[in-house]
Design a protein around this motif. Structure first.
Motif, PDB file in Angstrom:
ATOM      1  N   ARG A   1      69.383  23.090  50.152  1.00 50.30           N
ATOM      2  CA  ARG A   1      68.793  23.710  51.346  1.00 50.30           C
ATOM      3  C   ARG A   1      69.802  24.593  52.060  1.00 50.30           C
ATOM      4  O   ARG A   1      69.484  25.713  52.518  1.00 50.30           O
ATOM      5  CB  ARG A   1      68.281  22.620  52.292  1.00 50.30           C
ATOM      6  CG  ARG A   1      67.069  21.857  51.811  1.00 50.30           C
ATOM      7  CD  ARG A   1      65.819  22.736  51.876  1.00 50.30           C
ATOM      8  NE  ARG A   1      65.557  23.202  53.217  1.00 50.30           N
ATOM      9  CZ  ARG A   1      64.831  22.527  54.111  1.00 50.30           C
ATOM     10  NH1 ARG A   1      64.311  21.359  53.776  1.00 50.30           N
ATOM     11  NH2 ARG A   1      64.627  23.026  55.322  1.00 50.30           N
ATOM     12  N   ARG A   2      71.053  24.132  52.167  1.00 52.60           N
ATOM     13  CA  ARG A   2      72.087  24.926  52.831  1.00 52.60           C
ATOM     14  C   ARG A   2      72.382  26.196  52.044  1.00 52.60           C
ATOM     15  O   ARG A   2      72.594  27.277  52.626  1.00 52.60           O
ATOM     16  CB  ARG A   2      73.367  24.101  52.990  1.00 52.60           C
ATOM     17  CG  ARG A   2      73.231  22.926  53.956  1.00 52.60           C
ATOM     18  CD  ARG A   2      74.534  22.204  54.118  1.00 52.60           C
ATOM     19  NE  ARG A   2      75.556  23.100  54.679  1.00 52.60           N
ATOM     20  CZ  ARG A   2      76.841  22.753  54.857  1.00 52.60           C
ATOM     21  NH1 ARG A   2      77.228  21.520  54.517  1.00 52.60           N
ATOM     22  NH2 ARG A   2      77.698  23.609  55.370  1.00 52.60           N
ATOM     23  N   ARG A   3      72.377  26.094  50.691  1.00 50.55           N
ATOM     24  CA  ARG A   3      72.605  27.287  49.881  1.00 50.55           C
ATOM     25  C   ARG A   3      71.501  28.328  50.080  1.00 50.55           C
ATOM     26  O   ARG A   3      71.765  29.531  50.224  1.00 50.55           O
ATOM     27  CB  ARG A   3      72.705  26.895  48.397  1.00 50.55           C
ATOM     28  CG  ARG A   3      73.994  26.194  48.013  1.00 50.55           C
ATOM     29  CD  ARG A   3      74.192  26.176  46.510  1.00 50.55           C
ATOM     30  NE  ARG A   3      73.114  25.476  45.836  1.00 50.55           N
ATOM     31  CZ  ARG A   3      73.135  24.176  45.571  1.00 50.55           C
ATOM     32  NH1 ARG A   3      74.180  23.439  45.946  1.00 50.55           N
ATOM     33  NH2 ARG A   3      72.119  23.613  44.937  1.00 50.55           N
ATOM     34  N   GLU A   4      70.261  27.858  50.089  1.00 53.49           N
ATOM     35  CA  GLU A   4      69.144  28.789  50.274  1.00 53.49           C
ATOM     36  C   GLU A   4      69.204  29.447  51.645  1.00 53.49           C
ATOM     37  O   GLU A   4      68.956  30.655  51.794  1.00 53.49           O
ATOM     38  CB  GLU A   4      67.815  28.036  50.097  1.00 53.49           C
ATOM     39  CG  GLU A   4      67.530  27.561  48.697  1.00 53.49           C
ATOM     40  CD  GLU A   4      67.335  28.731  47.721  1.00 53.49           C
ATOM     41  OE1 GLU A   4      66.897  29.818  48.167  1.00 53.49           O
ATOM     42  OE2 GLU A   4      67.641  28.548  46.532  1.00 53.49           O
ATOM     43  N   HIS A   5      69.552  28.691  52.669  1.00 52.95           N
ATOM     44  CA  HIS A   5      69.651  29.252  54.013  1.00 52.95           C
ATOM     45  C   HIS A   5      70.777  30.270  54.096  1.00 52.95           C
ATOM     46  O   HIS A   5      70.625  31.366  54.691  1.00 52.95           O
ATOM     47  CB  HIS A   5      69.879  28.131  55.018  1.00 52.95           C
ATOM     48  CG  HIS A   5      70.058  28.610  56.423  1.00 52.95           C
ATOM     49  ND1 HIS A   5      69.004  29.098  57.175  1.00 52.95           N
ATOM     50  CD2 HIS A   5      71.173  28.703  57.209  1.00 52.95           C
ATOM     51  CE1 HIS A   5      69.448  29.468  58.364  1.00 52.95           C
ATOM     52  NE2 HIS A   5      70.789  29.234  58.412  1.00 52.95           N
ATOM     53  N   ALA A   6      71.935  29.952  53.487  1.00 56.09           N
ATOM     54  CA  ALA A   6      73.056  30.896  53.501  1.00 56.09           C
ATOM     55  C   ALA A   6      72.706  32.178  52.746  1.00 56.09           C
ATOM     56  O   ALA A   6      73.085  33.281  53.157  1.00 56.09           O
ATOM     57  CB  ALA A   6      74.285  30.227  52.889  1.00 56.09           C
TER      58      ALA A   6
ATOM     59  N   ARG B   1      69.671  33.499  52.306  1.00 54.39           N
ATOM     60  CA  ARG B   1      68.747  34.314  53.093  1.00 54.39           C
ATOM     61  C   ARG B   1      69.478  35.000  54.240  1.00 54.39           C
ATOM     62  O   ARG B   1      69.172  36.137  54.610  1.00 54.39           O
ATOM     63  CB  ARG B   1      67.610  33.449  53.633  1.00 54.39           C
ATOM     64  CG  ARG B   1      66.584  33.055  52.586  1.00 54.39           C
ATOM     65  CD  ARG B   1      65.297  32.555  53.236  1.00 54.39           C
ATOM     66  NE  ARG B   1      65.534  31.401  54.091  1.00 54.39           N
ATOM     67  CZ  ARG B   1      65.512  30.131  53.659  1.00 54.39           C
ATOM     68  NH1 ARG B   1      65.274  29.892  52.371  1.00 54.39           N
ATOM     69  NH2 ARG B   1      65.743  29.139  54.482  1.00 54.39           N
ATOM     70  N   THR B   2      70.448  34.301  54.834  1.00 55.65           N
ATOM     71  CA  THR B   2      71.219  34.921  55.910  1.00 55.65           C
ATOM     72  C   THR B   2      72.013  36.122  55.400  1.00 55.65           C
ATOM     73  O   THR B   2      72.179  37.137  56.094  1.00 55.65           O
ATOM     74  CB  THR B   2      72.172  33.880  56.515  1.00 55.65           C
ATOM     75  OG1 THR B   2      71.420  32.775  56.993  1.00 55.65           O
ATOM     76  CG2 THR B   2      72.975  34.467  57.668  1.00 55.65           C
ATOM     77  N   LEU B   3      72.513  36.025  54.161  1.00 52.73           N
ATOM     78  CA  LEU B   3      73.338  37.088  53.600  1.00 52.73           C
ATOM     79  C   LEU B   3      72.532  38.291  53.153  1.00 52.73           C
ATOM     80  O   LEU B   3      72.867  39.440  53.484  1.00 52.73           O
ATOM     81  CB  LEU B   3      74.153  36.532  52.427  1.00 52.73           C
ATOM     82  CG  LEU B   3      75.067  37.520  51.702  1.00 52.73           C
ATOM     83  CD1 LEU B   3      76.149  38.022  52.647  1.00 52.73           C
ATOM     84  CD2 LEU B   3      75.691  36.873  50.473  1.00 52.73           C
ATOM     85  N   VAL B   4      71.449  38.091  52.410  1.00 47.84           N
ATOM     86  CA  VAL B   4      70.726  39.221  51.805  1.00 47.84           C
ATOM     87  C   VAL B   4      69.363  39.425  52.432  1.00 47.84           C
ATOM     88  O   VAL B   4      68.665  40.384  52.082  1.00 47.84           O
ATOM     89  CB  VAL B   4      70.584  39.025  50.290  1.00 47.84           C
ATOM     90  CG1 VAL B   4      71.941  38.852  49.652  1.00 47.84           C
ATOM     91  CG2 VAL B   4      69.709  37.806  49.975  1.00 47.84           C
ATOM     92  N   GLY B   5      68.941  38.532  53.291  1.00 51.09           N
ATOM     93  CA  GLY B   5      67.625  38.668  53.884  1.00 51.09           C
ATOM     94  C   GLY B   5      66.545  38.278  52.892  1.00 51.09           C
ATOM     95  O   GLY B   5      66.783  37.621  51.880  1.00 51.09           O
TER      96      GLY B   5
END
Length: 226
Positions: free
Chosen positions: A8-13, A15-19
């Motif tokens: 979950r943390r990887r997916e959130h990071a 999305r934060t990086l590439v949108g």
């Protein structure tokens, strides 16, 4: 759970990086579902380790063990004359003490208890439970058999009936008595025991001079003589 939280943390990071743009150049080397496969394999490996550490066993095995024990019956005289105090503190107390000492040396053997006065009573069948036999022996008194008198023959017959057929070399009857036999049945019982091949060890309790037979109160104190 940790793997799921990390994902979950990887997916959130990400999305934060590439949108939300997809496809994106930063995602070209990412294999879809790769983390799920890794998580599954690690979970299975952990489960296999836990299962192996638990040491599971199944099925059954029949193990035969040879027994070297014997069948021994204690036949104890509890007639009123066993309260005589020519052997301190009394004949019955001495018989009980000796029986308990023999019991401690019979590990692995089955032991039973018969008491007799004017009648014979089986108080404990043949058992490997030495604790149960000990309790029976410790509770003995001259009131254990309500019928007065001394019938040694009846006591021997009752003890002989407790021993199963066969294995006569591994069977024995141990008798504690002051030798009195008011019914004169001991000779006949002894002849029957000889015929059947059963062995008897007789232990005499008392002195040649003897003493008076006391009358005891409820506390075991001598208040009169018979």
């Amino acid at each position: 759970l940790l793997e799921w939280m990390a994902a979950r943390r990887r997916e959130h990071a990400l999305r934060t990086l590439v949108g939300a743009r997809a496809p994106h150049g930063l995602l070209e080397q990412r294999i879809a579902g790769e983390w799920r496969a890794g998580t599954t394999l690690r979970a299975l490996a952990l489960a296999a380790l836990a299962l192996g550490a638990a040491g599971p066993e199944w099925g059954h095995e029949l193990v035969r063990r040879s027994a070297s024990g014997s069948d021994v019956v204690f036949a104890i005289d509890v007639s009123a004359s066993m309260d005589v105090r020519d052997v301190a503190p009394a004949r019955l107390d001495e018989a009980r003490r000796e029986a308990l000492a023999v019991l401690e040396r019979l590990g692995g053997s089955r032991v039973g208890v018969v008491v007799f006065a004017g009648d014979a009573v089986r108080l404990c069948p043949l058992t490997l439970d030495r604790g149960a036999v000990r309790l029976v022996l410790e509770s003995l008194s001259s009131g254990s058999v309500s019928t007065p008198g001394t019938d040694l023959g009846r006591g021997l017959d009752a003890a002989a009936k407790m021993l199963p057929g066969g294995r006569r070399s591994e069977q024995a009857i141990v008798v504690w008595t002051d030798g009195e036999d008011l019914e004169d049945g001991a000779k006949g019982a002894a002849e029957r025991l000889v015929t059947s091949g059963q062995r008897v060890f007789a232990v005499g309790v008392g002195t040649p001079a003897g003493d008076v037979v006391p009358v005891l109160d409820e506390q075991g104190r001598a208040v009169d003589v018979k």
